[in-house]
Design a protein around this motif. Structure first.
Motif, short mmCIF file in Angstrom:
data_model
loop_
_atom_site.label_atom_id
_atom_site.label_comp_id
_atom_site.label_asym_id
_atom_site.label_seq_id
_atom_site.Cartn_x
_atom_site.Cartn_y
_atom_site.Cartn_z
N UNK A 141 0.84 -1.21 0.00
CA UNK A 141 0.00 0.00 0.00
C UNK A 141 0.87 1.25 0.00
N UNK A 142 1.87 1.28 0.85
CA UNK A 142 2.75 2.45 0.93
C UNK A 142 3.54 2.65 -0.37
N UNK A 143 4.06 1.55 -0.93
CA UNK A 143 4.81 1.65 -2.18
C UNK A 143 3.92 2.13 -3.32
N UNK A 144 2.71 1.63 -3.37
CA UNK A 144 1.76 2.03 -4.41
C UNK A 144 1.51 3.54 -4.36
N UNK A 145 1.22 4.07 -3.19
CA UNK A 145 0.95 5.50 -3.05
C UNK A 145 2.19 6.33 -3.36
N UNK A 149 1.99 8.63 -6.58
CA UNK A 149 1.85 10.00 -6.06
C UNK A 149 0.39 10.31 -5.69
N UNK A 150 -0.26 9.35 -5.06
CA UNK A 150 -1.64 9.51 -4.62
C UNK A 150 -1.67 9.72 -3.11
N UNK A 151 -2.74 10.34 -2.58
CA UNK A 151 -2.83 10.65 -1.14
C UNK A 151 -2.71 9.40 -0.28
N UNK A 152 -1.99 9.53 0.82
CA UNK A 152 -1.73 8.41 1.71
C UNK A 152 -2.50 8.57 3.01
N UNK A 187 11.21 -17.24 17.28
CA UNK A 187 10.88 -15.98 16.63
C UNK A 187 11.81 -15.76 15.43
N UNK A 188 11.27 -15.13 14.38
CA UNK A 188 12.09 -14.83 13.21
C UNK A 188 11.73 -13.42 12.73
N UNK A 189 12.56 -12.47 13.13
CA UNK A 189 12.33 -11.09 12.75
C UNK A 189 13.63 -10.34 12.56
N UNK A 190 13.54 -9.12 12.05
CA UNK A 190 14.71 -8.28 11.86
C UNK A 190 15.40 -8.03 13.20
N UNK A 191 14.60 -7.93 14.26
CA UNK A 191 15.16 -7.77 15.60
C UNK A 191 15.28 -6.34 16.07
N UNK A 192 14.86 -5.38 15.24
CA UNK A 192 14.86 -3.97 15.62
C UNK A 192 13.58 -3.33 15.08
N UNK A 193 12.90 -2.58 15.93
CA UNK A 193 11.68 -1.91 15.48
C UNK A 193 12.02 -0.65 14.69
N UNK A 194 11.05 -0.21 13.94
CA UNK A 194 11.12 1.07 13.25
C UNK A 194 9.74 1.70 13.35
N UNK A 195 9.67 2.98 13.67
CA UNK A 195 8.37 3.64 13.73
C UNK A 195 7.75 3.65 12.33
N UNK A 196 6.43 3.55 12.28
CA UNK A 196 5.76 3.54 10.99
C UNK A 196 6.11 4.79 10.18
N UNK A 197 6.18 5.94 10.83
CA UNK A 197 6.55 7.16 10.12
C UNK A 197 7.95 7.05 9.50
N UNK A 198 8.87 6.44 10.22
CA UNK A 198 10.23 6.27 9.70
C UNK A 198 10.27 5.23 8.58
N UNK A 199 9.41 4.24 8.68
CA UNK A 199 9.30 3.24 7.61
C UNK A 199 8.76 3.89 6.34
N UNK A 200 7.80 4.79 6.51
CA UNK A 200 7.27 5.55 5.36
C UNK A 200 8.39 6.38 4.73
N UNK A 201 9.21 7.00 5.56
CA UNK A 201 10.34 7.78 5.05
C UNK A 201 11.33 6.90 4.30
N UNK A 202 11.54 5.67 4.78
CA UNK A 202 12.43 4.73 4.10
C UNK A 202 11.94 4.45 2.69
N UNK A 203 10.64 4.35 2.51
CA UNK A 203 10.05 4.07 1.21
C UNK A 203 10.03 5.30 0.32
N UNK A 204 9.64 6.42 0.87
CA UNK A 204 9.46 7.66 0.09
C UNK A 204 10.77 8.44 -0.09
N UNK A 205 11.70 8.26 0.84
CA UNK A 205 12.90 9.10 0.83
C UNK A 205 12.74 10.36 1.65
#
Length: 252
Positions: A141-145, A149-152, A187-205
């Motif tokens: 969903x985040x990558x699509x928006x 360039x559609x509203x998120x 458990x099988x995970x990256x092992x470090x959390x990231x805030x959703x806002x920061x994850x959005x920044x990772x995708x959008x730049x």
């Protein structure tokens, strides 16, 4: 040569896992196969049981089917293949049960005790290639928006902490776990959390304009694996690969 079965083999994680097990048999509803019915009469050496009904909002609406597939489907696998080494797909959603889906995944963890050589593996917010937009997961969903360039819109203020795990890392670690003698639950995970806002920044730049909707009753605010998986690619490289796949898949 060991014989391998992957249930849910044409799904998101199953498709990526098949790159490591190209000769594996697959069992998937897309091929008209029901995990709750009679299963192939074949003495498999190893089984990755990934088939499940997921997407939490859909599971809330279709609770009976979610319970049938996730609970009875798992029992059917365990009872049908008593001599196989079995990996069960569990979920971090059972850490804080707020949904029918999370409840069924807690059942999967407990069901692992019914088999002599079984390991239930709790996944943490897996993303990557072959995760389709139509499945309702947050990353597509985040990558699509971002690409269109559609509203998120997101639920909450974006301070939810998530342990997003790249599927390339996940399947490599699943192979290691299959080859181990570990049983029970892990458990099988990256092992470090990231805030959703920061994850959005990772995708959008950068942080785009976002409309914040109310948190839903089944939304979990924090989820982090207590065990850091072995990283073959990492989150940033995984996201780069995911976005490139998404562009090709959806002609963007």
């Amino acid at each position: 040569m060991e014989t391998t079965l992957i249930t849910g083999g044409t799904g998101f994680i199953g498709t990526n896992l098949r790159k490591l097990y190209p000769d594996a048999d697959i069992l998937d509803k897309s091929q008209g196969q029901d995990i709750c019915d009679k299963l192939p009469d074949k003495p498999y050496d190893q089984i990755f049981h990934l088939a499940a009904k997921h997407h939490i909002p859909t599971c809330e609406k279709e609770a009976e089917e979610c319970i049938r597939v996730n609970c009875w489907g798992t029992i059917n696998i365990l009872k049908s293949y008593p001599n196989a080494r079995i990996i069960l797909a569990a979920s971090s959603s059972s850490n804080e049960i707020k949904s029918v889906y999370g409840l069924t995944k807690a059942f999967v963890e407990n069901a692992s005790q019914l088999h002599k050589n079984c390991l239930a593996v709790k996944f943490y917010n897996v993303f990557g290639e072959h995760q389709k937009l139509e499945g309702g997961a947050v990353t597509p969903k985040l990558i699509w928006h971002m690409l269109t360039k559609t509203p998120l819109e997101i639920n909450g203020d974006g301070t939810q902490a998530r342990d997003f795990t790249y599927v390339g890392d996940l399947v490599e670690n699943l192979r290691l776990l299959m080859e181990s003698n570990q049983c029970g639950v892990t458990h099988l995970g990256h092992g470090e959390t990231i805030l959703l806002n920061h994850y959005i920044e990772l995708i959008y730049g950068e942080m785009p304009e976002v409309k914040n909707n109310p948190i839903q009753s089944f939304d979990i605010l924090r989820s982090e694996s207590p065990i850091q998986c072995k990283r073959f690619y990492g989150r940033e490289e995984g996201m780069r690969r995911t976005i490139e796949w998404f562009k090709k898949e959806y002609n963007l």
